[in-house]
Design a protein around this motif. Structure first.
Motif, PDB file in Angstrom:
ATOM      1  N   VAL A  93       0.834  -1.201   0.000  1.00 24.01           N
ATOM      2  CA  VAL A  93       0.000   0.000   0.000  1.00 24.01           C
ATOM      3  C   VAL A  93       0.869   1.253   0.000  1.00 24.01           C
ATOM      4  O   VAL A  93       0.641   2.200  -0.754  1.00 24.01           O
ATOM      5  CB  VAL A  93      -0.950  -0.027   1.221  1.00 24.01           C
ATOM      6  CG1 VAL A  93      -1.584   1.322   1.422  1.00 24.01           C
ATOM      7  CG2 VAL A  93      -2.010  -1.099   1.032  1.00 24.01           C
TER       8      VAL A  93
ATOM      9  N   ARG B  77       2.647   1.660  -3.382  1.00 19.84           N
ATOM     10  CA  ARG B  77       1.820   2.193  -4.461  1.00 19.84           C
ATOM     11  C   ARG B  77       1.481   3.656  -4.244  1.00 19.84           C
ATOM     12  O   ARG B  77       1.163   4.375  -5.207  1.00 19.84           O
ATOM     13  CB  ARG B  77       0.553   1.358  -4.610  1.00 19.84           C
ATOM     14  CG  ARG B  77       0.851   0.008  -5.240  1.00 19.84           C
ATOM     15  CD  ARG B  77      -0.358  -0.855  -5.347  1.00 19.84           C
ATOM     16  NE  ARG B  77       0.004  -2.200  -5.777  1.00 19.84           N
ATOM     17  CZ  ARG B  77      -0.734  -3.272  -5.527  1.00 19.84           C
ATOM     18  NH1 ARG B  77      -1.867  -3.145  -4.850  1.00 19.84           N
ATOM     19  NH2 ARG B  77      -0.343  -4.449  -5.941  1.00 19.84           N
ATOM     20  N   ALA B  78       1.507   4.094  -2.985  1.00 16.91           N
ATOM     21  CA  ALA B  78       1.324   5.523  -2.741  1.00 16.91           C
ATOM     22  C   ALA B  78       2.540   6.283  -3.246  1.00 16.91           C
ATOM     23  O   ALA B  78       2.450   7.435  -3.654  1.00 16.91           O
ATOM     24  CB  ALA B  78       1.120   5.774  -1.252  1.00 16.91           C
TER      25      ALA B  78
ATOM     26  N   TYR C 183      -9.811  10.642  -3.767  1.00 18.01           N
ATOM     27  CA  TYR C 183      -9.828   9.221  -3.379  1.00 18.01           C
ATOM     28  C   TYR C 183      -8.523   8.801  -2.693  1.00 18.01           C
ATOM     29  O   TYR C 183      -8.546   8.265  -1.581  1.00 18.01           O
ATOM     30  CB  TYR C 183     -10.069   8.371  -4.627  1.00 18.01           C
ATOM     31  CG  TYR C 183     -10.207   6.897  -4.356  1.00 18.01           C
ATOM     32  CD1 TYR C 183     -11.421   6.371  -3.945  1.00 18.01           C
ATOM     33  CD2 TYR C 183      -9.122   6.039  -4.505  1.00 18.01           C
ATOM     34  CE1 TYR C 183     -11.552   5.018  -3.700  1.00 18.01           C
ATOM     35  CE2 TYR C 183      -9.257   4.685  -4.255  1.00 18.01           C
ATOM     36  CZ  TYR C 183     -10.471   4.180  -3.856  1.00 18.01           C
ATOM     37  OH  TYR C 183     -10.603   2.849  -3.605  1.00 18.01           O
ATOM     38  N   GLY C 184      -7.392   9.081  -3.338  1.00 15.53           N
ATOM     39  CA  GLY C 184      -6.097   8.669  -2.792  1.00 15.53           C
ATOM     40  C   GLY C 184      -5.779   9.326  -1.457  1.00 15.53           C
ATOM     41  O   GLY C 184      -5.503   8.633  -0.470  1.00 15.53           O
TER      42      GLY C 184
ATOM     43  N   LEU D 279      -7.754   7.777   1.223  1.00 15.62           N
ATOM     44  CA  LEU D 279      -7.301   6.425   1.560  1.00 15.62           C
ATOM     45  C   LEU D 279      -6.127   6.468   2.519  1.00 15.62           C
ATOM     46  O   LEU D 279      -6.055   5.701   3.464  1.00 15.62           O
ATOM     47  CB  LEU D 279      -6.849   5.690   0.288  1.00 15.62           C
ATOM     48  CG  LEU D 279      -7.861   4.966  -0.566  1.00 15.62           C
ATOM     49  CD1 LEU D 279      -7.115   4.192  -1.647  1.00 15.62           C
ATOM     50  CD2 LEU D 279      -8.680   4.012   0.272  1.00 15.62           C
ATOM     51  N   HIS D 280      -5.201   7.388   2.233  1.00 19.10           N
ATOM     52  CA  HIS D 280      -3.969   7.401   3.008  1.00 19.10           C
ATOM     53  C   HIS D 280      -4.037   8.381   4.163  1.00 19.10           C
ATOM     54  O   HIS D 280      -3.027   8.591   4.850  1.00 19.10           O
ATOM     55  CB  HIS D 280      -2.796   7.736   2.083  1.00 19.10           C
ATOM     56  CG  HIS D 280      -2.597   6.709   1.013  1.00 19.10           C
ATOM     57  ND1 HIS D 280      -2.081   5.466   1.274  1.00 19.10           N
ATOM     58  CD2 HIS D 280      -2.887   6.721  -0.307  1.00 19.10           C
ATOM     59  CE1 HIS D 280      -2.034   4.769   0.148  1.00 19.10           C
ATOM     60  NE2 HIS D 280      -2.537   5.499  -0.815  1.00 19.10           N
TER      61      HIS D 280
ATOM     62  N   ARG E 131      -5.348  12.294 -10.277  1.00 17.26           N
ATOM     63  CA  ARG E 131      -5.648  11.343  -9.212  1.00 17.26           C
ATOM     64  C   ARG E 131      -4.351  10.702  -8.709  1.00 17.26           C
ATOM     65  O   ARG E 131      -4.174  10.487  -7.512  1.00 17.26           O
ATOM     66  CB  ARG E 131      -6.575  10.286  -9.795  1.00 17.26           C
ATOM     67  CG  ARG E 131      -7.183   9.345  -8.818  1.00 17.26           C
ATOM     68  CD  ARG E 131      -8.184   8.475  -9.520  1.00 17.26           C
ATOM     69  NE  ARG E 131      -7.536   7.480 -10.376  1.00 17.26           N
ATOM     70  CZ  ARG E 131      -8.198   6.606 -11.124  1.00 17.26           C
ATOM     71  NH1 ARG E 131      -9.516   6.619 -11.152  1.00 17.26           N
ATOM     72  NH2 ARG E 131      -7.565   5.726 -11.865  1.00 17.26           N
ATOM     73  N   ALA E 132      -3.464  10.420  -9.676  1.00 18.90           N
ATOM     74  CA  ALA E 132      -2.207   9.777  -9.283  1.00 18.90           C
ATOM     75  C   ALA E 132      -1.313  10.734  -8.523  1.00 18.90           C
ATOM     76  O   ALA E 132      -0.656  10.341  -7.548  1.00 18.90           O
ATOM     77  CB  ALA E 132      -1.494   9.233 -10.523  1.00 18.90           C
TER      78      ALA E 132
ATOM     79  N   VAL F 201      -1.691  11.892  -4.391  1.00 18.07           N
ATOM     80  CA  VAL F 201      -1.092  11.245  -3.219  1.00 18.07           C
ATOM     81  C   VAL F 201       0.408  11.552  -3.132  1.00 18.07           C
ATOM     82  O   VAL F 201       1.128  10.907  -2.377  1.00 18.07           O
ATOM     83  CB  VAL F 201      -1.315   9.717  -3.239  1.00 18.07           C
ATOM     84  CG1 VAL F 201      -2.764   9.383  -2.996  1.00 18.07           C
ATOM     85  CG2 VAL F 201      -0.860   9.100  -4.539  1.00 18.07           C
TER      86      VAL F 201
END
Lengths: 465, 281
Positions: B110, B113-114, B136-137, B140-141, B190-191, B194
């Motif tokens: 996880v 990928r962040a 979203y990201g 999540l984090h 989106r990428a 994070v």
């Protein structure tokens, strides 16, 4: 000429017409040396349509109207003094003549005029069938010839066949729509008659459901309130969905996202078997297993739960619906594109986060559809766990167990004796009796009134508690 | 097989000649960001990638080129362990990010990928509002503690992806309703929301028209300031335009790695020359 023979002849006609169409279009193409607008198979199909459709139409007309025309003719042939004025009586007379003609089910001695009418009926039927057959052959031959002659390079056979397919499809959907309309209309008449007996306000807002009829001398005590039925259905449905939705969804998520291939291959059909079990079997299961179990659980917790409670019915119904929700949701979740999952995983989402935040929202419309299907199933099947019966529980104490099938069955009057048996035997066999008895008892109680009980039965496939 | 071995030998020689060797202390800015040694990928029993070793420097753009099925996407997906999600896929060899083995038990996939974001071939926005797609990201984090902070991240990510002006008035509209090029820029936003170190791009422009492609390429130039980018592409002009170095893959082997101008003007390998001059592939 039986229907089977008609179908067989029509099939032969179709095959022959198709071959004729094929041969004709090839012949025309060779002779003219021009490129045909449509492929030979479309010309073949067009010939089939031109030949078979009129013949089928003739046959349908005969099937629809032939009988009543013949009946009218037979009725007119009777001696005037024997024709009853009442339409219902006319039916009876005609029925006697028909029975006589078919040589089956004739009651009493046949009168001379009835014999004559029966003979007339038979001859009319034979003639009618012969005429129909001849007519069918004629129109088929005409259609065949007309379309054989009309086969030219310019004939737009493909477009015509496509159009015919479209019309056929429209006709299919029209049948479904008209069925719905027909159901509503037929219910409408009964409903209006029902509301001539019962005040609509009493029906919609009444809180007592206790149908009785003047014919059996219990008038004055009846109640035709819809609310108890409605609330019972809703209660059981809510309990059922409370069981089925979470369980079904969890199963679907496991099957779609976590289960290894071989587990899924075994588990999915195994769960789907639940959907194939007849409702009656679920009723028995509710009766002999779940009901007493819940009652026992209730005792442990100090809560009094009757084995006949809506809880039992709801829980068992929930189990029954699980495969609908799990299987459909599983299919839908599996169809969520992998790209969507990859997007979330690549952002660092865990599997569970990905499922909850991306996969389930994406699958939501389909899952809602699956749940709605479950709800409709639940409403349709609220008959589990209804009706009343004395049975011995496991502890030897009489346990009131509910199981309901078609019929009004809420008067505490109805006690059938003689079912003090071990639970399993008591649960298994008398079920079917109960169903039959209930329906019989209801009809009996409902008495004569030809229209009313019919109405009651339609409305009554609902629980009351 | 002979050929493969020869290619391996050549590769090894090239890597030895590189100034920064792996394991030489923590990578400073401008040092080695990602490094792979003898990475092989198996799909079942089928070996799709035959031992690839290469280094990627911080803040550079590396392009992977090669014919379809040559293993370049497979190799790309090793860097954020996306091959873990493919049933039956197995990765051997060593990959390090900032000198740490990404397959180490101490590294959480996880977290990895962040740090290593990815943009896919087909734009894959979530069926959610534009705002939610970008948020979203970070959600999540747990990157933000307040709504205003999240708003800021969303805005800056969309700005850096060059999408802000086009969508600022309709952040509540579903991301799936944007055009293809906008969707892809949304995925880039989106990428980067994070704040990763590395962005992997798997043919990000293959589904886009030339204008949208030009925008993405412009964006890659800007993102280079802050990120290390590896881009897989079928479009050799694109590789020539956006990348600092180019790697040519063929049949699961890394055939040649060099500066982009060298690969396109004076390739050392015959197969590279054949491919970049359009003789096959």
């Amino acid at each position: 000429m039986s229907n089977l023979a008609v179908v067989a002849v029509l099939l032969v006609l179709v095959a022959v017409a198709y071959q004729i169409g094929l041969a004709r279009s090839r012949g025309v193409a060779l002779a003219s040396g021009v490129r045909m607008h449509s492929l030979p198979r479309y010309h073949g199909l067009l010939v089939v349509l031109n030949a078979a459709l009129p013949a089928i139409a003739v046959y349908l007309l005969w099937s629809l109207f032939g009988g009543s025309v013949i009946e009218a003719m037979v009725l007119a042939s009777l001696p005037p003094e024997q024709i009853p004025a009442d339409e219902l009586q006319q039916r009876v007379v005609l029925q006697r003549i028909q029975n006589l003609a078919s040589g089956f089910g004739m009651l009493g001695e046949a009168q001379a005029y009835e014999q004559a009418a029966a003979a007339y009926l038979q001859s009319l039927t034979t003639t009618g069938q012969a005429v129909t057959a001849a007519l069918m052959a004629t129109v088929a031959a005409l259609g065949l010839f007309w379309s054989w002659r009309g086969t030219t390079p310019q004939t737009r056979a493909r477009n015509k066949v496509e159009r015919a397919i479209e019309i056929g499809l429209i006709a299919c959907s029209a049948i479904a729509i008209f069925t719905t309309v027909g159901i509503v209309l037929s219910m409408l008449g009964e409903t209006i008659r029902f509301f001539q007996f019962i005040n609509p306000a009493d029906f919609f807002f009444g809180t007592v459901w206790n149908p009785r009829f003047e014919t059996v001398g219990t008038s004055g005590q009846e109640g035709f309130g819809l609310l108890p039925l409605l609330s019972g259905t809703l209660l059981i449905m809510i309990i059922a969905m409370a069981v089925a939705v979470p369980l079904g969804l969890m199963i679907a998520i496991y099957l779609a996202e976590y289960a290894p291939y071989h587990v899924r291959n075994v588990a999915k059909p195994a769960i789907e078997v639940l959907a194939g079990i007849p409702t009656v079997v679920y009723g028995v299961f509710a009766l002999v297993t779940v009901g007493p179990f819940l009652a026992g659980m209730g005792e442990l917790l100090g809560v009094n739960i009757r084995a006949t409670s809506a809880l039992t019915a709801g829980v068992v119904m929930g189990m029954m619906i699980i495969p609908f929700i799990s299987s459909l949701s599983d299919d839908i979740i599996t169809q969520v594109p992998k790209a969507m999952r990859d997007g979330s995983l690549a952002l660092g989402g865990t599997k569970a986060e990905t499922i909850v935040k991306v996969v389930l929202p994406a699958a939501l419309p389909g899952i809602v559809g699956a749940i709605l299907l479950g709800v409709s199933k639940a409403i349709g099947e609220t008959m589990i766990g209804h009706g009343r019966r004395q049975l011995s529980g496991a502890d030897g104490q009489p346990v009131r167990i509910g199981f309901h099938h078609h019929g009004v069955h809420h008067q505490p009057v109805d006690r059938r004796p003689g079912f003090r048996q071990p639970a399993v035997a008591g649960g298994l066999r008398p079920r079917t009796d109960a169903v039959r008895d209930d329906a019989g008892a209801q009809c009996h109680r409902a008495g004569g009134g030809a229209q009313v009980p019919r109405t009651i039965r339609v409305i009554n496939d609902e629980p009351t508690h | 097989m002979m050929e493969n071995n020869m290619a391996q030998a050549t590769m090894g020689a090239k890597l030895d000649a590189l100034p920064n060797k792996p394991g030489g202390g923590p990578a400073a800015s401008g040092g080695i960001k990602l490094s792979s040694r003898d990475v092989r990928v198996f799909y079942g029993d089928n070996e799709a990638l035959h031992g690839v070793s290469m280094d990627v420097m911080a803040n550079e753009v590396v392009a992977f080129i090669g014919p379809s099925g040559c293993g370049k996407s497979t190799f790309l997906r090793c860097f954020n362990r996306m091959n873990d999600t493919v049933a039956g896929a197995r990765v051997t060899g060593q990959i390090t990010l900032d000198g740490r083995d990404i397959h180490d038990h101490a590294i959480d996939v996880v977290q990895l990928r962040a740090q290593v974001g990815m943009v896919f071939q087909k734009p894959n926005p979530f069926p959610k509002p534009i705002y939610e797609n970008v948020a979203y990201g970070p959600r999540l984090h747990g990157l933000t503690s307040s709504k205003s902070e999240l708003d800021q991240i969303v805005e800056s990510s969309l700005r850096r992806a060059g999408l802000w002006e086009e969508v600022k008035d309709r952040l509540d509209a579903p991301g799936t309703g944007l055009s293809g090029g906008q969707q892809q820029r949304l995925c880039i936003a989106r990428a980067i929301a994070v704040s990763p170190d590395v962005i992997l791009m798997d043919e990000p422009c293959s589904a886009l028209d030339p204008i949208a492609t030009a925008k993405i390429e412009e964006l890659i130039h800007e993102l280079k300031e802050n990120y290390t980018i590896i881009i897989v592409t079928h479009n050799m002009q694109q590789a020539a335009r956006v990348s600092d170095r180019t790697a040519f893959f063929h049949l699961g082997d890394l055939i040649e790695l060099g500066t982009t101008s060298q690969i396109f003007t004076t390739p050392k390998q015959q197969r590279t020359e054949d491919y970049v001059t359009g003789r096959y592939g």
